[in-house]
Design a protein around this motif. Structure first.
Motif, PDB file in Angstrom:
ATOM      1  N   ALA A  16      -5.269 -12.115  -6.523  1.00  0.00           N
ATOM      2  CA  ALA A  16      -3.941 -12.245  -5.906  1.00  0.00           C
ATOM      3  C   ALA A  16      -3.371 -10.879  -5.527  1.00  0.00           C
ATOM      4  O   ALA A  16      -2.414 -10.408  -6.141  1.00  0.00           O
ATOM      5  N   PRO A  17      -3.943 -10.228  -4.524  1.00  0.00           N
ATOM      6  CA  PRO A  17      -3.478  -8.882  -4.185  1.00  0.00           C
ATOM      7  C   PRO A  17      -2.111  -8.877  -3.485  1.00  0.00           C
ATOM      8  O   PRO A  17      -1.793  -9.786  -2.734  1.00  0.00           O
ATOM      9  N   SER A  18      -1.324  -7.837  -3.774  1.00  0.00           N
ATOM     10  CA  SER A  18      -0.107  -7.590  -2.998  1.00  0.00           C
ATOM     11  C   SER A  18      -0.533  -6.709  -1.834  1.00  0.00           C
ATOM     12  O   SER A  18      -1.156  -5.671  -2.058  1.00  0.00           O
ATOM     13  N   PRO A  19      -0.204  -7.101  -0.600  1.00  0.00           N
ATOM     14  CA  PRO A  19      -0.698  -6.323   0.544  1.00  0.00           C
ATOM     15  C   PRO A  19       0.134  -5.066   0.801  1.00  0.00           C
ATOM     16  O   PRO A  19       0.759  -4.911   1.838  1.00  0.00           O
ATOM     17  N   THR A  20       0.123  -4.169  -0.174  1.00  0.00           N
ATOM     18  CA  THR A  20       0.888  -2.927  -0.038  1.00  0.00           C
ATOM     19  C   THR A  20      -0.005  -1.807   0.484  1.00  0.00           C
ATOM     20  O   THR A  20       0.419  -0.681   0.620  1.00  0.00           O
ATOM     21  N   GLY A  21      -1.259  -2.133   0.745  1.00  0.00           N
ATOM     22  CA  GLY A  21      -2.217  -1.160   1.268  1.00  0.00           C
ATOM     23  C   GLY A  21      -3.602  -1.737   1.101  1.00  0.00           C
ATOM     24  O   GLY A  21      -3.753  -2.823   0.526  1.00  0.00           O
ATOM     25  N   PRO A  22      -4.628  -1.022   1.602  1.00  0.00           N
ATOM     26  CA  PRO A  22      -5.993  -1.535   1.466  1.00  0.00           C
ATOM     27  C   PRO A  22      -6.445  -1.540   0.003  1.00  0.00           C
ATOM     28  O   PRO A  22      -5.821  -0.893  -0.837  1.00  0.00           O
ATOM     29  N   LEU A  23      -7.512  -2.262  -0.279  1.00  0.00           N
ATOM     30  CA  LEU A  23      -8.088  -2.233  -1.632  1.00  0.00           C
ATOM     31  C   LEU A  23      -8.575  -0.823  -1.926  1.00  0.00           C
ATOM     32  O   LEU A  23      -9.059  -0.127  -1.043  1.00  0.00           O
ATOM     33  N   HIS A  24      -8.458  -0.424  -3.202  1.00  0.00           N
ATOM     34  CA  HIS A  24      -9.010   0.865  -3.633  1.00  0.00           C
ATOM     35  C   HIS A  24      -9.823   0.601  -4.904  1.00  0.00           C
ATOM     36  O   HIS A  24      -9.956  -0.559  -5.336  1.00  0.00           O
ATOM     37  N   ALA A  25     -10.317   1.673  -5.510  1.00  0.00           N
ATOM     38  CA  ALA A  25     -11.219   1.492  -6.656  1.00  0.00           C
ATOM     39  C   ALA A  25     -10.587   0.651  -7.764  1.00  0.00           C
ATOM     40  O   ALA A  25     -11.275  -0.119  -8.438  1.00  0.00           O
ATOM     41  N   GLY A  26      -9.268   0.769  -7.944  1.00  0.00           N
ATOM     42  CA  GLY A  26      -8.608   0.018  -9.007  1.00  0.00           C
ATOM     43  C   GLY A  26      -8.499  -1.457  -8.677  1.00  0.00           C
ATOM     44  O   GLY A  26      -8.852  -2.325  -9.485  1.00  0.00           O
TER      45      GLY A  26
END
Ligand code: GLU
Length: 305
Positions: A16-26
Protein backbone atom coordinates in the motif's frame (compact mmCIF):
# COMPACT_ATOMS: atom_id res chain seq x y z
CA UNK A 1 -7.40 -31.05 8.13
CA UNK A 2 -9.95 -28.93 6.31
CA UNK A 3 -8.59 -26.80 3.45
CA UNK A 4 -9.62 -23.60 5.21
CA UNK A 5 -7.40 -24.60 8.18
CA UNK A 6 -4.29 -24.56 6.02
CA UNK A 7 -2.08 -21.50 6.23
CA UNK A 8 -2.65 -19.48 3.08
CA UNK A 9 -6.17 -20.66 2.31
CA UNK A 10 -8.05 -17.40 1.70
CA UNK A 11 -4.81 -15.45 2.05
CA UNK A 12 -5.00 -11.90 0.65
CA UNK A 13 -2.00 -9.63 1.09
CA UNK A 14 -1.28 -6.13 -0.15
CA UNK A 15 1.34 -3.48 -0.73
CA UNK A 16 0.00 0.00 0.00
CA UNK A 17 2.45 2.70 -1.11
CA UNK A 18 1.81 6.41 -0.65
CA UNK A 19 2.65 8.01 -4.00
CA UNK A 20 4.95 10.66 -2.56
CA UNK A 21 7.74 9.65 -4.93
CA UNK A 22 9.16 6.62 -6.75
CA UNK A 23 10.01 3.41 -4.90
CA UNK A 24 13.44 3.40 -3.26
CA UNK A 25 15.48 0.77 -1.43
CA UNK A 26 13.33 1.12 1.70
CA UNK A 27 9.89 0.90 0.11
CA UNK A 28 11.01 -1.97 -2.15
CA UNK A 29 11.62 -4.06 0.99
CA UNK A 30 7.96 -3.68 2.02
CA UNK A 31 6.80 -4.43 -1.52
CA UNK A 32 9.01 -7.50 -1.83
CA UNK A 33 8.19 -8.85 1.63
CA UNK A 34 4.43 -8.59 1.11
CA UNK A 35 4.71 -10.18 -2.36
CA UNK A 36 6.92 -13.03 -1.08
CA UNK A 37 4.57 -13.78 1.79
CA UNK A 38 1.54 -13.94 -0.52
CA UNK A 39 3.41 -16.11 -3.04
CA UNK A 40 4.89 -18.38 -0.35
CA UNK A 41 1.43 -19.18 0.95
CA UNK A 42 -0.40 -19.39 -2.35
CA UNK A 43 -2.31 -16.17 -1.67
CA UNK A 44 -3.40 -13.17 -3.69
CA UNK A 45 -1.31 -9.98 -3.72
CA UNK A 46 -2.95 -6.57 -4.20
CA UNK A 47 -1.57 -3.08 -4.67
CA UNK A 48 -3.40 -0.10 -3.20
CA UNK A 49 -2.30 3.45 -3.90
CA UNK A 50 -2.67 5.36 -0.64
CA UNK A 51 -3.23 8.85 -1.98
CA UNK A 52 -5.65 10.21 0.65
CA UNK A 53 -3.12 12.81 1.75
CA UNK A 54 -3.25 14.56 -1.63
CA UNK A 55 -1.04 17.54 -0.74
CA UNK A 56 1.84 15.09 -0.05
CA UNK A 57 1.35 13.11 -3.26
CA UNK A 58 3.51 13.72 -6.31
CA UNK A 59 1.58 13.69 -9.61
CA UNK A 60 2.56 10.65 -11.67
CA UNK A 61 4.34 8.87 -8.79
CA UNK A 62 1.58 6.22 -8.71
CA UNK A 63 2.29 5.25 -12.33
CA UNK A 64 6.03 5.20 -11.71
CA UNK A 65 5.58 2.92 -8.67
CA UNK A 66 3.41 0.49 -10.65
CA UNK A 67 6.01 0.41 -13.44
CA UNK A 68 8.83 -0.14 -10.98
CA UNK A 69 6.96 -3.03 -9.35
CA UNK A 70 6.29 -4.63 -12.70
CA UNK A 71 9.92 -4.26 -13.78
CA UNK A 72 10.91 -6.11 -10.59
CA UNK A 73 8.46 -8.92 -11.38
CA UNK A 74 6.04 -7.90 -8.62
CA UNK A 75 2.72 -7.89 -10.47
CA UNK A 76 -0.57 -7.55 -8.56
CA UNK A 77 -3.26 -10.21 -8.97
CA UNK A 78 -5.99 -7.61 -9.40
CA UNK A 79 -6.29 -4.03 -10.65
CA UNK A 80 -4.81 -1.54 -8.19
CA UNK A 81 -7.19 0.71 -6.25
CA UNK A 82 -6.71 4.41 -5.48
CA UNK A 83 -7.86 5.63 -2.07
CA UNK A 84 -8.68 9.09 -3.44
CA UNK A 85 -11.59 7.47 -5.32
CA UNK A 86 -13.06 5.76 -2.26
CA UNK A 87 -14.35 8.72 -0.25
CA UNK A 88 -17.87 7.36 0.12
CA UNK A 89 -16.65 4.15 1.73
CA UNK A 90 -14.78 6.07 4.43
CA UNK A 91 -17.76 8.40 4.94
CA UNK A 92 -19.96 5.35 5.45
CA UNK A 93 -17.67 3.93 8.11
CA UNK A 94 -17.58 7.31 9.86
CA UNK A 95 -21.39 7.39 9.94
CA UNK A 96 -21.41 3.99 11.63
CA UNK A 97 -18.97 5.16 14.26
CA UNK A 98 -20.89 8.41 14.81
CA UNK A 99 -24.17 6.58 15.23
CA UNK A 100 -22.61 4.48 18.00
CA UNK A 101 -21.00 7.58 19.62
CA UNK A 102 -17.49 6.20 19.09
CA UNK A 103 -16.40 9.44 17.42
CA UNK A 104 -16.90 13.12 18.19
CA UNK A 105 -16.26 16.46 16.54
CA UNK A 106 -13.22 18.40 17.70
CA UNK A 107 -12.72 22.18 17.43
CA UNK A 108 -9.10 22.35 18.55
CA UNK A 109 -6.37 23.90 16.43
CA UNK A 110 -2.82 22.48 16.55
CA UNK A 111 -1.78 25.38 18.74
CA UNK A 112 -4.60 24.80 21.22
CA UNK A 113 -3.73 21.11 21.45
CA UNK A 114 -0.11 21.91 21.99
CA UNK A 115 -0.87 24.46 24.74
CA UNK A 116 -3.32 22.13 26.49
CA UNK A 117 -0.91 19.21 26.25
CA UNK A 118 1.98 21.30 27.62
CA UNK A 119 -0.13 22.49 30.51
CA UNK A 120 -0.66 18.78 31.32
CA UNK A 121 3.12 18.35 31.42
CA UNK A 122 3.56 16.64 28.03
CA UNK A 123 6.88 17.33 26.39
CA UNK A 124 7.12 18.55 22.82
CA UNK A 125 9.64 16.33 21.07
CA UNK A 126 10.60 16.59 17.41
CA UNK A 127 8.94 13.44 16.05
CA UNK A 128 6.40 12.44 18.68
CA UNK A 129 2.76 13.38 18.16
CA UNK A 130 1.10 14.93 21.18
CA UNK A 131 -1.48 12.91 23.04
CA UNK A 132 -4.81 14.70 22.52
CA UNK A 133 -5.89 15.91 25.96
CA UNK A 134 -9.59 15.24 25.30
CA UNK A 135 -10.70 18.91 25.29
CA UNK A 136 -13.75 18.36 23.02
CA UNK A 137 -14.62 14.89 24.27
CA UNK A 138 -17.75 16.14 26.01
CA UNK A 139 -18.89 18.68 23.45
CA UNK A 140 -17.74 21.66 21.39
CA UNK A 141 -18.94 24.34 23.81
CA UNK A 142 -20.21 26.45 20.92
CA UNK A 143 -17.01 26.23 18.85
CA UNK A 144 -16.98 25.15 15.19
CA UNK A 145 -16.13 21.52 14.42
CA UNK A 146 -12.82 20.97 12.59
CA UNK A 147 -11.88 17.30 12.79
CA UNK A 148 -13.51 14.04 13.85
CA UNK A 149 -11.79 11.98 16.56
CA UNK A 150 -12.37 8.45 17.79
CA UNK A 151 -12.60 7.78 21.52
CA UNK A 152 -9.86 5.77 23.21
CA UNK A 153 -11.73 5.50 26.50
CA UNK A 154 -14.32 2.75 26.57
CA UNK A 155 -17.96 3.19 27.63
CA UNK A 156 -16.93 2.80 31.29
CA UNK A 157 -14.33 5.53 30.92
CA UNK A 158 -11.40 3.09 31.08
CA UNK A 159 -8.36 3.33 28.81
CA UNK A 160 -8.59 1.10 25.74
CA UNK A 161 -5.72 -1.39 25.84
CA UNK A 162 -4.76 -3.30 22.71
CA UNK A 163 -2.79 -6.53 22.72
CA UNK A 164 -1.70 -8.20 19.53
CA UNK A 165 0.96 -10.56 18.23
CA UNK A 166 3.25 -9.65 15.38
CA UNK A 167 4.83 -12.51 13.42
CA UNK A 168 8.28 -11.01 13.83
CA UNK A 169 8.08 -8.72 16.86
CA UNK A 170 6.04 -11.12 19.03
CA UNK A 171 3.58 -10.05 21.72
CA UNK A 172 2.77 -6.33 21.67
CA UNK A 173 0.62 -4.16 23.88
CA UNK A 174 -0.38 -0.51 23.91
CA UNK A 175 -2.52 1.62 26.16
CA UNK A 176 -4.13 3.65 23.38
CA UNK A 177 -5.55 6.36 25.61
CA UNK A 178 -2.15 7.11 27.13
CA UNK A 179 0.13 6.49 24.17
CA UNK A 180 -1.97 8.18 21.47
CA UNK A 181 -5.21 9.60 22.86
CA UNK A 182 -8.40 10.12 20.86
CA UNK A 183 -7.07 10.21 17.30
CA UNK A 184 -8.25 11.91 14.13
CA UNK A 185 -10.22 10.01 11.47
CA UNK A 186 -11.34 12.97 9.40
CA UNK A 187 -8.97 15.93 9.30
CA UNK A 188 -9.67 19.64 9.67
CA UNK A 189 -8.65 20.11 6.01
CA UNK A 190 -11.41 17.71 4.93
CA UNK A 191 -9.07 14.78 4.17
CA UNK A 192 -9.35 11.28 5.56
CA UNK A 193 -6.70 10.17 8.01
CA UNK A 194 -4.49 7.22 7.06
CA UNK A 195 -5.89 5.13 9.99
CA UNK A 196 -9.43 5.38 8.70
CA UNK A 197 -8.68 4.65 5.05
CA UNK A 198 -6.33 1.75 5.78
CA UNK A 199 -8.79 -0.02 8.10
CA UNK A 200 -11.75 0.35 5.76
CA UNK A 201 -9.75 -0.74 2.72
CA UNK A 202 -7.99 -3.70 4.34
CA UNK A 203 -11.43 -5.00 5.36
CA UNK A 204 -13.23 -4.27 2.07
CA UNK A 205 -10.41 -5.84 0.07
CA UNK A 206 -10.52 -8.91 2.31
CA UNK A 207 -6.89 -8.46 3.38
CA UNK A 208 -6.03 -11.31 5.73
CA UNK A 209 -2.28 -10.65 6.10
CA UNK A 210 -0.51 -7.31 6.38
CA UNK A 211 3.25 -7.26 5.77
CA UNK A 212 4.80 -3.77 6.02
CA UNK A 213 7.71 -1.84 7.50
CA UNK A 214 8.34 -1.69 11.22
CA UNK A 215 7.86 2.08 11.27
CA UNK A 216 4.14 1.40 10.95
CA UNK A 217 3.92 -1.09 13.82
CA UNK A 218 2.90 1.55 16.36
CA UNK A 219 -0.12 2.38 14.16
CA UNK A 220 -1.37 -1.19 14.44
CA UNK A 221 -3.16 -0.77 17.82
CA UNK A 222 -5.07 2.23 16.42
CA UNK A 223 -6.10 0.11 13.45
CA UNK A 224 -7.14 -2.84 15.62
CA UNK A 225 -9.21 -0.48 17.79
CA UNK A 226 -11.06 0.80 14.71
CA UNK A 227 -11.53 -2.72 13.35
CA UNK A 228 -13.18 -3.72 16.62
CA UNK A 229 -15.44 -0.66 16.73
CA UNK A 230 -16.53 -1.34 13.14
CA UNK A 231 -16.96 -5.08 13.71
CA UNK A 232 -14.24 -5.92 11.17
CA UNK A 233 -11.74 -8.80 11.34
CA UNK A 234 -8.12 -8.14 12.34
CA UNK A 235 -5.52 -9.31 9.81
CA UNK A 236 -2.34 -11.16 10.82
CA UNK A 237 0.54 -8.64 10.97
CA UNK A 238 4.22 -8.92 10.12
CA UNK A 239 6.39 -5.81 10.39
CA UNK A 240 9.67 -6.09 8.52
CA UNK A 241 13.04 -4.61 9.56
CA UNK A 242 13.59 -1.05 8.38
CA UNK A 243 16.27 0.04 5.96
CA UNK A 244 18.12 2.89 7.63
CA UNK A 245 19.66 5.91 5.92
CA UNK A 246 23.14 7.26 6.61
CA UNK A 247 21.77 9.32 9.54
CA UNK A 248 20.39 6.19 11.25
CA UNK A 249 16.78 7.14 10.53
CA UNK A 250 14.32 5.26 8.31
CA UNK A 251 15.44 5.54 4.69
CA UNK A 252 13.25 8.07 2.92
CA UNK A 253 13.43 10.62 0.13
CA UNK A 254 14.22 13.26 2.76
CA UNK A 255 17.38 11.49 3.90
CA UNK A 256 18.88 10.59 0.61
CA UNK A 257 17.06 7.50 -0.73
CA UNK A 258 17.49 7.42 -4.49
CA UNK A 259 14.77 6.04 -6.76
CA UNK A 260 15.11 2.40 -7.72
CA UNK A 261 17.32 1.86 -10.77
CA UNK A 262 15.06 0.15 -13.29
CA UNK A 263 18.04 -0.94 -15.37
CA UNK A 264 19.17 -3.20 -12.58
CA UNK A 265 16.11 -4.53 -10.76
CA UNK A 266 17.93 -7.72 -9.83
CA UNK A 267 20.54 -5.74 -7.89
CA UNK A 268 17.76 -3.78 -6.15
CA UNK A 269 15.97 -7.02 -5.22
CA UNK A 270 19.20 -8.53 -3.91
CA UNK A 271 19.72 -5.52 -1.65
CA UNK A 272 16.09 -5.64 -0.47
CA UNK A 273 16.50 -9.39 0.12
CA UNK A 274 19.47 -8.81 2.45
CA UNK A 275 17.29 -6.84 4.91
CA UNK A 276 14.85 -9.76 4.92
CA UNK A 277 17.55 -12.40 5.45
CA UNK A 278 17.27 -13.67 1.88
CA UNK A 279 20.33 -14.33 -0.24
CA UNK A 280 20.26 -16.38 -3.40
CA UNK A 281 22.87 -16.73 -6.13
CA UNK A 282 20.31 -16.72 -8.97
CA UNK A 283 21.45 -14.59 -11.87
CA UNK A 284 18.12 -13.76 -13.51
CA UNK A 285 15.12 -12.00 -12.04
CA UNK A 286 12.61 -14.84 -12.23
CA UNK A 287 14.91 -17.46 -10.70
CA UNK A 288 15.87 -15.00 -7.97
CA UNK A 289 12.19 -14.48 -7.09
CA UNK A 290 11.44 -18.21 -7.22
CA UNK A 291 14.34 -19.04 -4.88
CA UNK A 292 13.45 -16.13 -2.62
CA UNK A 293 9.92 -17.54 -2.18
CA UNK A 294 11.41 -20.82 -0.92
CA UNK A 295 13.73 -19.03 1.51
CA UNK A 296 10.91 -16.80 2.71
CA UNK A 297 8.78 -19.83 3.48
CA UNK A 298 11.60 -21.34 5.54
CA UNK A 299 12.19 -18.13 7.43
CA UNK A 300 8.72 -16.73 7.96
CA UNK A 301 6.43 -19.69 8.52
CA UNK A 302 2.82 -18.60 8.96
CA UNK A 303 1.01 -19.42 12.17
CA UNK A 304 -1.76 -21.94 11.50
CA UNK A 305 -5.09 -20.20 12.05
N1 GLU B 1 0.84 4.06 2.79
C1 GLU B 1 1.73 3.70 3.86
C2 GLU B 1 3.14 4.07 3.50
O1 GLU B 1 3.48 4.18 2.33
C3 GLU B 1 1.72 2.21 4.15
C4 GLU B 1 0.48 1.81 4.80
C5 GLU B 1 0.40 0.35 5.21
O2 GLU B 1 1.10 -0.51 4.66
O3 GLU B 1 -0.43 0.11 6.06
O4 GLU B 1 3.95 4.25 4.41
Amino acid sequence: MHRSDLPGAGYIGRFAPSPTGPLHAGSLVAALASWLDARAYGGKWLVRIEDVDLPRCVPGADRVILEQLEACGLVPDDLPVWQSRRDELYADALQHLLAADHVYACACSRREISLAAQSEGQELTRHAELVYPGTCRNGLKGKAARAMRVRTLNAKGHDVQIEWTDRRLGAQRQNLARAVGDFVLHRADGLWAYQMAVVVDDALQGVSHVVRGEDLSDNTPRQIHLQRLLGLPTPVYLHTPLVLGANGEKLSKQNGATPLNLRDCLAALRTAGVSLGIATEASDLNSWLTQAIVQWREKWALPVA
